[in-house]
Motif scaffolding. Structure first.
Motif, PDB file in Angstrom:
ATOM      1  N   ASN A 220      41.171   8.958  -4.070  1.00  0.00           N
ATOM      2  CA  ASN A 220      39.323   8.551  -4.438  1.00  0.00           C
ATOM      3  C   ASN A 220      39.459   7.832  -5.419  1.00  0.00           C
ATOM      4  O   ASN A 220      38.467   7.122  -6.417  1.00  0.00           O
ATOM      5  CB  ASN A 220      38.538   9.153  -3.909  1.00  0.00           C
ATOM      6  CG  ASN A 220      38.306   9.911  -4.544  1.00  0.00           C
ATOM      7  OD1 ASN A 220      38.774  10.670  -5.808  1.00  0.00           O
ATOM      8  ND2 ASN A 220      37.511  10.631  -3.807  1.00  0.00           N
ATOM      9  N   GLY A 221      39.874   8.083  -6.764  1.00  0.00           N
ATOM     10  CA  GLY A 221      39.843   8.315  -8.578  1.00  0.00           C
ATOM     11  C   GLY A 221      39.313   8.750  -9.208  1.00  0.00           C
ATOM     12  O   GLY A 221      38.471   8.252 -10.222  1.00  0.00           O
ATOM     13  N   ASP A 222      38.376   9.623  -8.591  1.00  0.00           N
ATOM     14  CA  ASP A 222      37.141  10.392  -9.261  1.00  0.00           C
ATOM     15  C   ASP A 222      37.351  11.763 -10.237  1.00  0.00           C
ATOM     16  O   ASP A 222      37.112  12.635 -10.433  1.00  0.00           O
ATOM     17  CB  ASP A 222      36.525  11.001  -8.348  1.00  0.00           C
ATOM     18  CG  ASP A 222      36.986  11.726  -7.248  1.00  0.00           C
ATOM     19  OD1 ASP A 222      38.465  11.838  -7.818  1.00  0.00           O
ATOM     20  OD2 ASP A 222      36.479  12.382  -6.384  1.00  0.00           O
ATOM     21  N   LYS A 223      39.340  11.409 -10.435  1.00  0.00           N
ATOM     22  CA  LYS A 223      40.126  12.381 -11.047  1.00  0.00           C
ATOM     23  C   LYS A 223      39.901  14.044 -10.510  1.00  0.00           C
ATOM     24  O   LYS A 223      40.055  14.730 -11.603  1.00  0.00           O
ATOM     25  CB  LYS A 223      39.362  12.445 -12.350  1.00  0.00           C
ATOM     26  CG  LYS A 223      38.855  11.111 -13.116  1.00  0.00           C
ATOM     27  CD  LYS A 223      38.749  10.773 -14.978  1.00  0.00           C
ATOM     28  CE  LYS A 223      38.679   9.794 -15.728  1.00  0.00           C
ATOM     29  NZ  LYS A 223      38.203  10.241 -17.108  1.00  0.00           N
ATOM     30  N   VAL A 224      39.225  13.720  -9.634  1.00  0.00           N
ATOM     31  CA  VAL A 224      39.793  15.279  -8.725  1.00  0.00           C
ATOM     32  C   VAL A 224      40.769  15.022  -7.401  1.00  0.00           C
ATOM     33  O   VAL A 224      40.271  14.454  -7.063  1.00  0.00           O
ATOM     34  CB  VAL A 224      38.631  15.674  -8.154  1.00  0.00           C
ATOM     35  CG1 VAL A 224      38.489  17.296  -7.179  1.00  0.00           C
ATOM     36  CG2 VAL A 224      37.423  16.055  -9.630  1.00  0.00           C
ATOM     37  N   ARG A 225      41.920  16.144  -7.459  1.00  0.00           N
ATOM     38  CA  ARG A 225      42.552  16.013  -6.475  1.00  0.00           C
ATOM     39  C   ARG A 225      42.399  16.813  -5.449  1.00  0.00           C
ATOM     40  O   ARG A 225      41.022  17.002  -5.387  1.00  0.00           O
ATOM     41  CB  ARG A 225      43.438  17.170  -6.535  1.00  0.00           C
ATOM     42  CG  ARG A 225      44.849  16.434  -8.163  1.00  0.00           C
ATOM     43  CD  ARG A 225      46.084  17.104  -8.359  1.00  0.00           C
ATOM     44  NE  ARG A 225      46.972  17.311 -10.040  1.00  0.00           N
ATOM     45  CZ  ARG A 225      47.674  16.569  -9.607  1.00  0.00           C
ATOM     46  NH1 ARG A 225      47.857  15.980  -8.561  1.00  0.00           N
ATOM     47  NH2 ARG A 225      48.099  16.098 -11.013  1.00  0.00           N
ATOM     48  N   GLU A 226      42.478  15.952  -4.154  1.00  0.00           N
ATOM     49  CA  GLU A 226      42.328  16.561  -2.903  1.00  0.00           C
ATOM     50  C   GLU A 226      43.766  17.745  -2.205  1.00  0.00           C
ATOM     51  O   GLU A 226      44.828  17.745  -2.511  1.00  0.00           O
ATOM     52  CB  GLU A 226      42.028  15.388  -1.829  1.00  0.00           C
ATOM     53  CG  GLU A 226      40.682  14.891  -2.137  1.00  0.00           C
ATOM     54  CD  GLU A 226      41.296  13.386  -3.296  1.00  0.00           C
ATOM     55  OE1 GLU A 226      42.211  13.044  -2.708  1.00  0.00           O
ATOM     56  OE2 GLU A 226      40.372  12.900  -4.342  1.00  0.00           O
ATOM     57  N   LEU A 227      43.432  18.182  -1.301  1.00  0.00           N
ATOM     58  CA  LEU A 227      44.447  18.202  -0.357  1.00  0.00           C
ATOM     59  C   LEU A 227      45.291  17.938  -0.036  1.00  0.00           C
ATOM     60  O   LEU A 227      45.068  16.446   0.403  1.00  0.00           O
ATOM     61  CB  LEU A 227      43.624  19.964   1.083  1.00  0.00           C
ATOM     62  CG  LEU A 227      42.647  20.333   0.467  1.00  0.00           C
ATOM     63  CD1 LEU A 227      42.131  21.467   1.646  1.00  0.00           C
ATOM     64  CD2 LEU A 227      43.152  22.038  -0.236  1.00  0.00           C
ATOM     65  N   PRO A 228      46.435  17.840   0.518  1.00  0.00           N
ATOM     66  CA  PRO A 228      47.657  16.818   1.063  1.00  0.00           C
ATOM     67  C   PRO A 228      47.000  16.249   2.184  1.00  0.00           C
ATOM     68  O   PRO A 228      46.860  15.207   2.463  1.00  0.00           O
ATOM     69  CB  PRO A 228      48.737  18.248   1.199  1.00  0.00           C
ATOM     70  CG  PRO A 228      48.722  19.123   0.200  1.00  0.00           C
ATOM     71  CD  PRO A 228      46.815  19.605  -0.178  1.00  0.00           C
ATOM     72  N   ASP A 229      46.223  16.715   2.952  1.00  0.00           N
ATOM     73  CA  ASP A 229      45.344  16.215   3.915  1.00  0.00           C
ATOM     74  C   ASP A 229      44.607  15.461   3.955  1.00  0.00           C
ATOM     75  O   ASP A 229      43.887  14.821   4.707  1.00  0.00           O
ATOM     76  CB  ASP A 229      45.843  17.364   4.914  1.00  0.00           C
ATOM     77  CG  ASP A 229      44.245  18.157   4.919  1.00  0.00           C
ATOM     78  OD1 ASP A 229      43.152  18.124   4.149  1.00  0.00           O
ATOM     79  OD2 ASP A 229      44.162  18.848   5.725  1.00  0.00           O
ATOM     80  N   GLY A 230      43.897  15.310   2.282  1.00  0.00           N
ATOM     81  CA  GLY A 230      42.744  14.863   1.536  1.00  0.00           C
ATOM     82  C   GLY A 230      41.179  15.102   2.512  1.00  0.00           C
ATOM     83  O   GLY A 230      40.710  14.645   2.464  1.00  0.00           O
TER      84      GLY A 230
END
Length: 545
Positions: free
Chosen positions: A366-376
Motif C-alpha cells: 500500500n506504499g506506506d513504507k511498512v511491509r506486510e505479512l505475505p498474505d497481506g
C-alpha cells in the motif's frame, strides 16, 4: 592555693569537654552513599531476577564460595572441602561460630535446608538449576554438608557461589515464593537496616562477620529517576559512588578533580540483547502463556533481515561512546574460553536485508513504507519494550527504529517498569521485541539453559526458542568433565543459536563506574574486572584521612 585549685578544675573541665567532643565525633557513623538507576525487584533470593537484587544479596548473605575479582573462587562459609575419588561426593566443613544477623547460629542444617528450598520450590526462576545434579544433601553432627551428585560435574564451585544461605528458623515458616523478606536476615558482612522499594536500600556493617569486617559503618544504595540526576549527584557530592552511568558523562566527570572514573571488564560479564518472541503455539505455557508475539518473528528470514539491518558499530559509538565491542552470542566475550570467538557475524547490509524480505514475500503493497505479512493480513509493526531504569535502551530503541525503518519495519516503543516487563516477558510471552540484558555467571551453564525448551514454562526463557539439538547438547556440556570437550560443545551451541538468529546482540559493554576520591579510598582497582559495589571491594573501602 585557690588560684592553683581553680586552674586544675578548669583543666579538668576542659579535658572532659574535649573527651566528650572526641567521643561524639567517634560516634558519628561512616556512611557511604551509592547511586544507581535501578532497585531490587525483590529481597527474596529465590524469586529475584534483577542485577540490583543480587548486588544486595552478595553483601547480606554468605555462600559456600566467594567469587573473586580475578574470576577465581575461594571457600567462604566452608573452611575445607573433601571430594571423593569418583567426583560424586563433596563434603564441606562449615565454619564453627558463624551467626546470622539476629544472633542465631548458622550451621550445616541451615545450608542443607537452603539448598533443598532452592531445589524444590517451583516458583523460583532459576535457583533450582544450580542444584540440578544434587541427588542428596545432608548435614552431619560435625557441622558438615555432604552433597552427593547424580553424576560428576565440572563446576560445583560455580553452582554453589550464588546459593545464598538462608536462616532455617525464619524461612521454614514462610511461603518461599511470596515471602517478601524485608527483614533480610543473613550472615554476611552487611546487614539490612531499612528498605524502601524504588527509593533506597540501607545496610550496616556486621561486626561479627567471620571474614573481613567492613571499614565503613553503613552503605546506602539510593535510586535515581534519571541518568542526569545520577551524574549530578556524584558531581555535587550527594553520593560517593555511582554504580552505573551514561557513557556520555565520562568526559565531564573525568574533568572533575574530585571524581575518578573507572572503566574495564565487568565483574559479571554483561550482555545486552535484542529479544525476539519466537514461542511456537504448541510450546505456549498452558497456565501463564499469552503468546501474543507478532507471527513474522517466527520466521528466521525476518530475524535475519533485521540482523543485517542493525548497525552495531553505530550503536556502540552513539550509545557507549566506543566503550564496548559488537556481540554475537548470549555468552559474552568476558567469559574467556567459553566465548565462541570464531563466529562470523552478519554484516550490516541494508540492501541485503531488503532483498531477504522481498524474496520471503514481505512486501509494502500500500506504499506506506511498512511491509506486510505475505498474505497481506498484518503490517510488520512490532512493539519494542525495555526496562524504564535502563540508561541506554531509549537511545538503542531510537536507533533501531531508524535502522529497521529502512527495511520496512515499524517499531512502537514503550518503556515499562521492571516488574511489568518481567510479567509481559516470560512465561507470558506477551511482547514482540524486548531490549534487556544479562549479567553472566562465571560458568556458561546458566545462560545456556535460558535457551532450552525446558525453560519456556519456567520464566527463564526470554524468547521461547526451542531446538532439540541445542537441548541435547546442553545436557551433554553440563556433565562433561573433559575441559576441551566441554568447550567444543559450548562453542557449537553458540553457533547453532547464532545461525537460528535467536537474538541480536548489539554489544558487550565495558563497566563504567565512578567514585569521589575526596571521600573514600581503598577501592579494589588492580584486578582484571571492575565492580565497586561487590563485597570484595566494599569491605576494604575507608574514609579519606
Amino acid at each position: 592555693m585557690k588560684i592553683k585549685t581553680t586552674f586544675v578544675v578548669l583543666l579538668t573541665v576542659l579535658a572532659l569537654i574535649m573527651s566528650a567532643c572526641g567521643a561524639l565525633g567517634q560516634s558519628q557513623p561512616v556512611v557511604m552513599r551509592i547511586g544507581w538507576a535501578g532497585s531490587p525487584d525483590t529481597l527474596n533470593p529465590g524469586a529475584a531476577v534483577l542485577t540490583e537484587a543480587y548486588t544486595i544479596f552478595g553483601l547480606v548473605y554468605d555462600t559456600m564460595y566467594q567469587l573473586q575479582l580475578d574470576g577465581s573462587f575461594k571457600l567462604s562459609l566452608a573452611e575445607s572441602v573433601n571430594v571423593s575419588d569418583d567426583g560424586l561426593v563433596y563434603t564441606y566443613k562449615i565454619r564453627d561460630g558463624v551467626k546470622f544477623h539476629d544472633g542465631q547460629p548458622l550451621t550445616a542444617e541451615d545450608v542443607v535446608f537452603t539448598y533443598y528450598l532452592y531445589q524444590n520450590t517451583e516458583g523460583y526462576p532459576w535457583m533450582g538449576d544450580y542444584t540440578y545434579y544434587f541427588e542428596d544433601m545432608e548435614a552431619t553432627a560435625n557441622n558438615e554438608v555432604v552433597i552427593t551428585l547424580s553424576e560428576a560435574i565440572p563446576n560445583i564451585d560455580a553452582q554453589l557461589v550464588f546459593l545464598y544461605v538462608l536462616p532455617r528458623h525464619i524461612w521454614e515458616n514462610e511461603d518461599p515464593v511470596d515471602f517478601e523478606n524485608f527483614a533480610m536476615i543473613g550472615s554476611g558482612p552487611f546487614k539490612m537496616v531499612e528498605y524502601k522499594p524504588n527509593e533506597f536500600v540501607h545496610l550496616a556493617k556486621n561486626e561479627d562477620h567471620f571474614g573481613e569486617v567492613p571499614k565503613i559503618d553503613e552503605v546506602i544504595f539510593q535510586t535515581f529517576a534519571s541518568q542526569d540526576a545520577l551524574v549530578q549527584a556524584i558531581k555535587t557530592g550527594q553520593v560517593d559512588m555511582i554504580a552505573e552511568m551514561p557513557n556520555t558523562a565520562v568526559a565531564t566527570l573525568q574533568e572533575d578533580p574530585n571524581v575518578e572514573v573507572v572503566t574495564g571488564a565487568p565483574f559479571a560479564p554483561g550482555v545486552t540483547d535484542i529479544i525476539f518472541n519466537q514461542v511456537l503455539p504448541e510450546n505456549c505455557p498452558p497456565d501463564d502463556g499469552l503468546c501474543t508475539g507478532h507471527p513474522a518473528l517466527l520466521d528466521r528470514d525476518v530475524r535475519l533481515a533485521l540482523a543485517h539491518a542493525t548497525d552495531k558499530e553505530k550503536i556502540i559509538d552513539v550509545v557507549l561512546l566506543g566503550y564496548g565491542t559488537p556481540g554475537t552470542a548470549l555468552l559474552p566475550d568476558g567469559l574467556g574460553i567459553w566465548y565462541n570467538s570464531s563466529i562470523r557475524d552478519y554484516e550490516y547490509d541494508v540492501a541485503k536485508a531488503n532483498q531477504i524480505l522481498d524474496n520471503a514475500g514481505y512486501l509494502d503493497t500500500n506504499g506506506d513504507k511498512v511491509r506486510e505479512l505475505p498474505d497481506g493480513s498484518r503490517p510488520l509493526t512490532f512493539r519494542i519494550n525495555w526496562p524504564s531504569d535502563s540508561i541506554d535502551s531509549p537511545r538503542i530503541a531510537e536507533l533501531l527504529s531508524e535502522m529497521w525503518g529502512q527495511v520496512g519495519v515499524k517499531l512502537e516503543a514503550q518503556a515499562l517498569d521492571a516488574d511489568t516487563l518481567t510479567a509481559v516477558c516470560c512465561p507470558a510471552f506477551d511482547f514482540d521485541v524486548i531490549l534487556w540484558g544479562w549479567g553472566s555467571d562465571p560458568d556458561p551453564n546458566l545462560l545456556l539453559s535460558v535457551m532450552t525448551t525446558d525453560e519456556i514454562p519456567t520464566g527463564s526463557s526470554e524468547t521461547g526458542y526451542s531446538n532439540p539439538e541445542f537441548d541435547e547438547l546442553y545436557y551433554q556440556q553440563a556433565s562433561e568433565l573433559d575441559l576441551q570437550k566441554r568447550i567444543e560443545i559450548v562453542w557449537r551451541m553458540q553457533q547453532i543459536v547464532h545461525d537460528d538468529v535467536v537474538y541480536i546482540i548489539p554489544y558487550y559493554a565495558e563497566s563504567v563506574q565512578a567514585f569521589r576520591k575526596d571521600r573514600f579510598t581503598g577501592w579494589i582497582l588492580d584486578q582484571p574486572k571492575v565492580e565497586l559495589t561487590d563485597v570484595t571491594s566494599l569491605v576494604h573501602v575507608r574514609p579519606v584521612e
